[in-house]
Design a protein around this motif. Structure first.
Motif, PDB file in Angstrom:
ATOM      1  N   GLU A 149      40.620  24.919 -77.264  1.00  0.00           N
ATOM      2  CA  GLU A 149      41.538  23.774 -77.281  1.00  0.00           C
ATOM      3  C   GLU A 149      42.691  23.951 -76.291  1.00  0.00           C
TER       4      GLU A 149
ATOM      5  N   SER B 244      32.459  20.926 -71.707  1.00  0.00           N
ATOM      6  CA  SER B 244      32.661  20.039 -72.859  1.00  0.00           C
ATOM      7  C   SER B 244      31.645  20.289 -73.974  1.00  0.00           C
ATOM      8  N   ARG B 245      30.520  20.902 -73.663  1.00  0.00           N
ATOM      9  CA  ARG B 245      29.496  21.161 -74.675  1.00  0.00           C
ATOM     10  C   ARG B 245      29.511  22.626 -75.078  1.00  0.00           C
TER      11      ARG B 245
ATOM     12  N   LYS C  40      34.067   9.896 -79.119  1.00  0.00           N
ATOM     13  CA  LYS C  40      34.062   9.678 -77.668  1.00  0.00           C
ATOM     14  C   LYS C  40      35.490   9.562 -77.125  1.00  0.00           C
TER      15      LYS C  40
ATOM     16  N   HIS D 202      38.430  10.783 -78.549  1.00  0.00           N
ATOM     17  CA  HIS D 202      39.330  11.919 -78.757  1.00  0.00           C
ATOM     18  C   HIS D 202      38.768  13.248 -78.260  1.00  0.00           C
ATOM     19  N   LYS D 203      37.482  13.301 -77.923  1.00  0.00           N
ATOM     20  CA  LYS D 203      36.865  14.462 -77.282  1.00  0.00           C
ATOM     21  C   LYS D 203      37.177  15.775 -78.009  1.00  0.00           C
ATOM     22  N   LYS D 204      37.879  16.714 -77.355  1.00  0.00           N
ATOM     23  CA  LYS D 204      38.101  18.030 -77.973  1.00  0.00           C
ATOM     24  C   LYS D 204      38.995  17.957 -79.202  1.00  0.00           C
TER      25      LYS D 204
ATOM     26  N   TYR E 239      38.560  15.896 -81.547  1.00  0.00           N
ATOM     27  CA  TYR E 239      37.722  15.391 -82.645  1.00  0.00           C
ATOM     28  C   TYR E 239      36.739  16.493 -83.019  1.00  0.00           C
TER      29      TYR E 239
ATOM     30  N   ASN F  93      34.245  18.249 -79.976  1.00  0.00           N
ATOM     31  CA  ASN F  93      33.738  17.352 -78.931  1.00  0.00           C
ATOM     32  C   ASN F  93      32.260  17.040 -79.171  1.00  0.00           C
TER      33      ASN F  93
ATOM     34  N   GLN G 223      29.065  15.568 -76.995  1.00  0.00           N
ATOM     35  CA  GLN G 223      28.442  16.325 -75.916  1.00  0.00           C
ATOM     36  C   GLN G 223      27.203  17.076 -76.383  1.00  0.00           C
TER      37      GLN G 223
END
Length: 294
Positions: free
Chosen positions: A27, A130-131, A245, A247-249, A251, A274, A277
């Motif tokens: 994070e 991201s994944r 989608k 909030h990405k990291k 969430y 995330n 991803q």
């Protein structure tokens, strides 16, 4: 040539305050390790200078154990000398996932850089992919490759092409998905109670507000999922998918798998940051739903 390093962001296993800070590093866009009291690593011009400082600051740990002293010196010196653009893999014992990224800068010293409770001060900036990768994916792909040891830092013998292929989000066929079309709402509610307990008193329950997540804490949106077996596939609604989608990291899915209520009360969640991803299958009824390929 780019090298690949495995670095644990954790306090010593087996200690009374043992804790894993992998997600906090992810994070914070950094990787961090301890031994903070020796100060900024940039002050040391040689490995021997560093060794003498370690012995001076931590005599109770290293005075009678040259092997341990040599190991600590090697870890810290290597952490300082890792090249920019080398890859780092950070295992997260809480989620059984691996965060993978590239080192983007030189070593720094900042005890306030990492979010949460982590106070590690030796920092390398990282651009995390991201994944994240599951333990199952990693083991299956590596086969006989050397994946480093259990020490804080070790070099990993993995073909970079294999690592990069793991990071690609794969599309799945419907036949690959074992779908539970009727989620157990009661079990989901019990999982949320466990999640609130696990996150602590500052966690805020917002599941009735229809935001697309259940709990908020320190700017992180947590969506809680509970299931009694891994044969039940994780499902996101369209509202949850849209929130993930956006909030990405920030969430995170907290996934509790437990066979009964007694186990659920002690269960530790798999933490999926995330999540969009990951590999999902979209299925449409009145609106879209998304099912996780594990």
């Amino acid at each position: 040539m780019q090298k690949i390093w495995k670095i644990y962001a954790r306090t010593p296993r087996g200690s009374s305050n043992s804790e894993d800070f992998a997600y906090e590093c992810y994070e914070s866009d950094a990787i961090a390790i301890g031994w903070d009291q020796i100060g900024n690593l940039n002050q040391f011009k040689t490995k021997d200078d560093l060794k003498q400082k370690i012995l001076c600051v931590y005599p109770h740990w290293f005075n009678k154990n040259n092997r341990r002293l040599g190991s600590a010196t090697g870890i810290l010196w290597t952490f300082k000398e890792i090249a920019e653009n080398d890859y780092v893999i950070c295992p997260d014992s809480k989620s059984k996932r691996y965060y993978i990224g590239k080192i983007t800068g030189k070593v720094g010293y900042d005890p306030n850089k990492i979010k949460g409770k982590c106070e590690f001060a030796h920092i390398r900036p990282v651009k995390w992919h991201s994944r994240s990768i599951t333990k199952k994916e990693m083991i299956k792909s590596l086969k006989k490759s050397h994946f480093g040891g259990e020490q804080t830092l070790s070099q990993v013998n993995i073909d970079l092409k294999i690592l990069k292929s793991l990071l690609k989000t794969k599309k799945t066929k419907g036949s690959d998905i074992k779908v539970s079309w009727h989620p157990d709402k009661e079990w989901g509610n019990l999982a949320e109670i466990r999640a609130l307990e696990w996150l602590g008193k500052k966690a805020h329950d917002v599941h009735k507000l229809n935001y697309g997540w259940d709990i908020e804490l320190d700017n992180i949106k947590y969506e809680v999922k509970g299931r009694k077996s891994k044969n039940t596939t994780i499902r996101l609604t369209q509202n949850e998918w849209n929130a993930a989608k956006k909030h990405k990291k920030q969430y995170v899915i907290l996934l509790f798998t437990a066979a009964n209520k007694k186990q659920l009360k002690k269960a530790e969640p798999e933490r999926i940051a995330n999540p969009t991803q990951e590999s999902w299958e979209e299925r449409k009824r009145t609106i879209s739903e998304y099912f996780l390929n594990e």
